[in-house]
Design an enzyme around this catalytic site. Sequence first.
Site, PDB file in Angstrom:
ATOM      1  N   CYS A   1     -36.451   5.586  27.461  1.00 42.06           N
ATOM      2  CA  CYS A   1     -35.100   5.395  26.944  1.00 42.06           C
ATOM      3  C   CYS A   1     -35.076   4.163  26.050  1.00 42.06           C
ATOM      4  O   CYS A   1     -35.538   3.098  26.459  1.00 42.06           O
ATOM      5  CB  CYS A   1     -34.129   5.221  28.110  1.00 42.06           C
ATOM      6  SG  CYS A   1     -32.513   4.614  27.591  1.00 42.06           S
TER       7      CYS A   1
ATOM      8  N   LYS B   1     -16.283  29.270  -6.502  1.00 38.14           N
ATOM      9  CA  LYS B   1     -16.629  28.580  -5.256  1.00 38.14           C
ATOM     10  C   LYS B   1     -16.974  27.123  -5.517  1.00 38.14           C
ATOM     11  O   LYS B   1     -17.700  26.817  -6.460  1.00 38.14           O
ATOM     12  CB  LYS B   1     -17.848  29.264  -4.598  1.00 38.14           C
ATOM     13  CG  LYS B   1     -17.557  30.667  -4.132  1.00 38.14           C
ATOM     14  CD  LYS B   1     -16.876  30.689  -2.783  1.00 38.14           C
ATOM     15  CE  LYS B   1     -17.853  30.457  -1.669  1.00 38.14           C
ATOM     16  NZ  LYS B   1     -18.229  31.651  -0.948  1.00 38.14           N
TER      17      LYS B   1
ATOM     18  N   CYS C   1     -33.058   1.142  27.866  1.00 44.76           N
ATOM     19  CA  CYS C   1     -33.437   0.449  29.098  1.00 44.76           C
ATOM     20  C   CYS C   1     -34.920   0.541  29.415  1.00 44.76           C
ATOM     21  O   CYS C   1     -35.406  -0.105  30.340  1.00 44.76           O
ATOM     22  CB  CYS C   1     -32.626   0.986  30.276  1.00 44.76           C
ATOM     23  SG  CYS C   1     -33.091   2.659  30.730  1.00 44.76           S
TER      24      CYS C   1
ATOM     25  N   GLU D   1      -5.271  30.820  -6.950  1.00 43.31           N
ATOM     26  CA  GLU D   1      -4.875  30.509  -5.569  1.00 43.31           C
ATOM     27  C   GLU D   1      -6.009  29.823  -4.841  1.00 43.31           C
ATOM     28  O   GLU D   1      -7.174  30.018  -5.173  1.00 43.31           O
ATOM     29  CB  GLU D   1      -4.601  31.815  -4.796  1.00 43.31           C
ATOM     30  CG  GLU D   1      -3.439  32.583  -5.279  1.00 43.31           C
ATOM     31  CD  GLU D   1      -3.386  33.960  -4.634  1.00 43.31           C
ATOM     32  OE1 GLU D   1      -4.170  34.241  -3.697  1.00 43.31           O
ATOM     33  OE2 GLU D   1      -2.563  34.750  -5.089  1.00 43.31           O
TER      34      GLU D   1
ATOM     35  N   ASP E   1     -10.535  29.324   3.808  1.00 42.08           N
ATOM     36  CA  ASP E   1     -11.741  29.593   4.586  1.00 42.08           C
ATOM     37  C   ASP E   1     -11.342  29.957   6.009  1.00 42.08           C
ATOM     38  O   ASP E   1     -11.413  29.152   6.922  1.00 42.08           O
ATOM     39  CB  ASP E   1     -12.627  28.340   4.575  1.00 42.08           C
ATOM     40  CG  ASP E   1     -14.047  28.667   4.994  1.00 42.08           C
ATOM     41  OD1 ASP E   1     -14.346  29.865   5.174  1.00 42.08           O
ATOM     42  OD2 ASP E   1     -14.841  27.731   5.150  1.00 42.08           O
TER      43      ASP E   1
ATOM     44  N   LYS F   1      -8.723  29.502  -2.098  1.00 42.86           N
ATOM     45  CA  LYS F   1      -9.466  30.463  -1.290  1.00 42.86           C
ATOM     46  C   LYS F   1      -9.571  29.890   0.119  1.00 42.86           C
ATOM     47  O   LYS F   1     -10.300  28.926   0.351  1.00 42.86           O
ATOM     48  CB  LYS F   1     -10.855  30.699  -1.881  1.00 42.86           C
ATOM     49  CG  LYS F   1     -11.602  31.820  -1.207  1.00 42.86           C
ATOM     50  CD  LYS F   1     -12.858  32.160  -1.996  1.00 42.86           C
ATOM     51  CE  LYS F   1     -13.567  33.380  -1.443  1.00 42.86           C
ATOM     52  NZ  LYS F   1     -13.961  33.265  -0.050  1.00 42.86           N
TER      53      LYS F   1
ATOM     54  N   TYR G   1      -1.674  36.849   0.893  1.00 42.03           N
ATOM     55  CA  TYR G   1      -1.932  36.745  -0.541  1.00 42.03           C
ATOM     56  C   TYR G   1      -2.044  38.084  -1.264  1.00 42.03           C
ATOM     57  O   TYR G   1      -2.427  38.107  -2.427  1.00 42.03           O
ATOM     58  CB  TYR G   1      -3.172  35.900  -0.812  1.00 42.03           C
ATOM     59  CG  TYR G   1      -4.387  36.261   0.019  1.00 42.03           C
ATOM     60  CD1 TYR G   1      -4.995  37.495  -0.107  1.00 42.03           C
ATOM     61  CD2 TYR G   1      -4.911  35.348   0.936  1.00 42.03           C
ATOM     62  CE1 TYR G   1      -6.094  37.826   0.657  1.00 42.03           C
ATOM     63  CE2 TYR G   1      -6.019  35.661   1.702  1.00 42.03           C
ATOM     64  CZ  TYR G   1      -6.596  36.900   1.559  1.00 42.03           C
ATOM     65  OH  TYR G   1      -7.677  37.218   2.319  1.00 42.03           O
TER      66      TYR G   1
ATOM     67  N   CYS H   1     -32.185  10.049  29.882  1.00 42.08           N
ATOM     68  CA  CYS H   1     -32.608   8.851  30.588  1.00 42.08           C
ATOM     69  C   CYS H   1     -32.046   8.965  31.991  1.00 42.08           C
ATOM     70  O   CYS H   1     -30.853   9.182  32.174  1.00 42.08           O
ATOM     71  CB  CYS H   1     -32.024   7.624  29.879  1.00 42.08           C
ATOM     72  SG  CYS H   1     -31.987   6.163  30.930  1.00 42.08           S
TER      73      CYS H   1
ATOM     74  N   CYS I   1     -28.793   2.158  33.311  1.00 45.32           N
ATOM     75  CA  CYS I   1     -29.127   1.960  31.899  1.00 45.32           C
ATOM     76  C   CYS I   1     -27.902   1.392  31.176  1.00 45.32           C
ATOM     77  O   CYS I   1     -26.819   1.976  31.228  1.00 45.32           O
ATOM     78  CB  CYS I   1     -29.532   3.305  31.301  1.00 45.32           C
ATOM     79  SG  CYS I   1     -29.552   3.326  29.506  1.00 45.32           S
TER      80      CYS I   1
END
Length: 673
Positions: free
Chosen positions: A408, A314, A411, A114, A118, A116, A226, A426, A431
């Site tokens: 920045c 896994k 600019c 089956e 998560d 798995k 399951y 910034c 800018c």
Amino acid sequence: MTREEAVKRIETLRGEVRRHERLYYVLNAPEISDQEYDALERELRTIEKQFPDLVTPDSPTQRVGERVAGDLPTFAHQVPMLSLDNTYSADELREFEERIFRSIGRRRIAYVAEQKIDGLSIALHYEGGRLTRAVTRGDGTRGDDVTSNARAIRSIPLALQGQDVPEALEARGEVYLPRSRFHAINQEREGRGEEPFANPRNAAAGSMKSLDPRIVAERGLDVWLYAVAQVQGCALSSHWETLGRMRDWGLRTNPAARRCAGLDEVLAYCEEWREKRDTLEYDIDGIVVKVDDFSLQKELGATSKFPRWAIAYKYPARRAATVVRDVIVQVGRTGKLTPVAVLDPVSLAGSTVSRATLHNEEEIARKDVRVGDTVLIEKGGDVIPKVFEVVLSKRPSDTIAWMPPAICPACGAKAVRAEGEVDRRCLNRSCPAQIEEAVKHFARREAMDIEGLGEALVHQLVERGLVRDFSDLYRLRLEDLTGLERMAEKSGCNLLDQIGKSKRREPRRLLFALGLRFVGERAAMILTRRFHGLDAIARASIEEMEGIHEIGPAIAGSVHDWFQQESNRALVARLRAAGVRTEEEPAKEATNTPTPTFDGMQFVLTGALHGMTREEVRTAIEARGGRVTSSVSKKTAIVVVGANPGSKHEKALDLGVRCIDENELRKMLELAL
Ligand code: IVH
């Protein structure tokens, strides 16, 4: 209707609704149209309303309860919830099988393989066929009682069905958040200035711990069951048989499960899903291999932590090694600077990755990521890949630690990291990088919805100084546009037309489009609803705003500060002068009835909705002047597409009818109020 008749009819209706819920959610094979289903549910609700004392908790109308106070109670598992031993290779799986062979003295065994999932494991208790309790795994011996939340998951039946329902049953499975819901929820959260969930599992776990079942209903969680941990009044002899029986009782089992005659088939199954897992609507982190025969399972027994008859294979975390060629700094629309690693392109989980976020300078310092380093990048449930770690053994000798920029990058203005903040910003409001991001946000579908104003175009407009703030968009002339790359006269006209149309958007969209910090779509809606336009919002005090339900100090402060700034007020004035609507239009009648914003629009619903019943959706649409019809035609304005939609979705796509998901519908309903 007499009471006696009601009792009978309710019973019939509940039976029917449950049967169709199962056909729809569990078997994915509806027998009746959505309308017919709605009609059944509606009739049931109507009769229950007439005879409230006949309402029972297991009625399909009673899924979503009220918020509970305090903490979730805990519950001790009668059968401990074990976890699984992990393997990472075919050899390790063969060792697992060898151990079994030695233990039972036999060398042919059937397994069930089956996916798995998560997610987050859950135990569902049914007594007399009724869902009586749902408990999380917790530490394996004691978990949280999340019954009200489990009830709000549409695919968990409140009552078991079919023949031979066991007297008592504890089924186990995994609650998960479908990927599409995860992305939609995160988008909403980011729109509101909230921290997005890191991955679907966290989102699912967070949702199940919520004290408000309405949140669970909204999130759209789902479940795969399951295992049976306990059963009374039913003899089960194998896992495969159990899965079939669970399915018969209306419990949602994963159709991808496969009975395998031997380990070679199991390994083929593992390989098959390794590649295909990216196509699923949910995350899996491996395959679970279970000995099928229960008498063998019993013989094999368990250690204190794991059963000896099952194991997880896994998949390795999806990481890939590549080299950092550069670290660039991106400027967001609020001026936030985000360092991003530019990588040698590498293929990972189905796509080519050439950039990975480094979040902020603290993160870079912690991981000590340097240009020239070989790094492992990782893609979890998150959309954006991230740098997992530096492979120090491969670090060239001439690397230097990365330094955050003092200015920045876009600019040249000073970039400042305020005390106690992780982000550097910034502070220059003009800018160009910030303007580009802000204009892109302004044009978004959820904001001013300016079709055709895409990234490349915005870049050119800002670069050439044609757009320095939002109001410049409304001053653009055709000759400004035709000089741009890939812009012919026709597309220029179309764009101007779209920009013109955006002037009539509702003020709540404008407020959201302006991009004030913490002001997402919802806050924008609440504020404009209360103040009827930007004028009054600009004058509102912090206290006044904080007095509004759902408006907290962060939003109130941000709105207040923004309108305090002369330059912002001037911007609003320029927008208004350009003809952009900043105020609600006065209601046609001085009554409290909502303006029928969906006036004459035809909606069609298809697929399973999670957070709302079809009846609720219909009522809400009708209250706004729209209609729900059963079939898709050219006259259909919008098709609402739920989970596992049917042919109506295809038809809508064929006809080019606008399709939205439940989430968008919810927004439209809120905004149309
Ligand atoms: S069977 C005795 N089957 O994986 C343990 N578990 O690492 C029986 N999980 O806590 C578990 N998908 O939450 C089983 N198809 C599946 C599963 C599954 C996900 C989770 C489960 C368990 C964890 C163990």
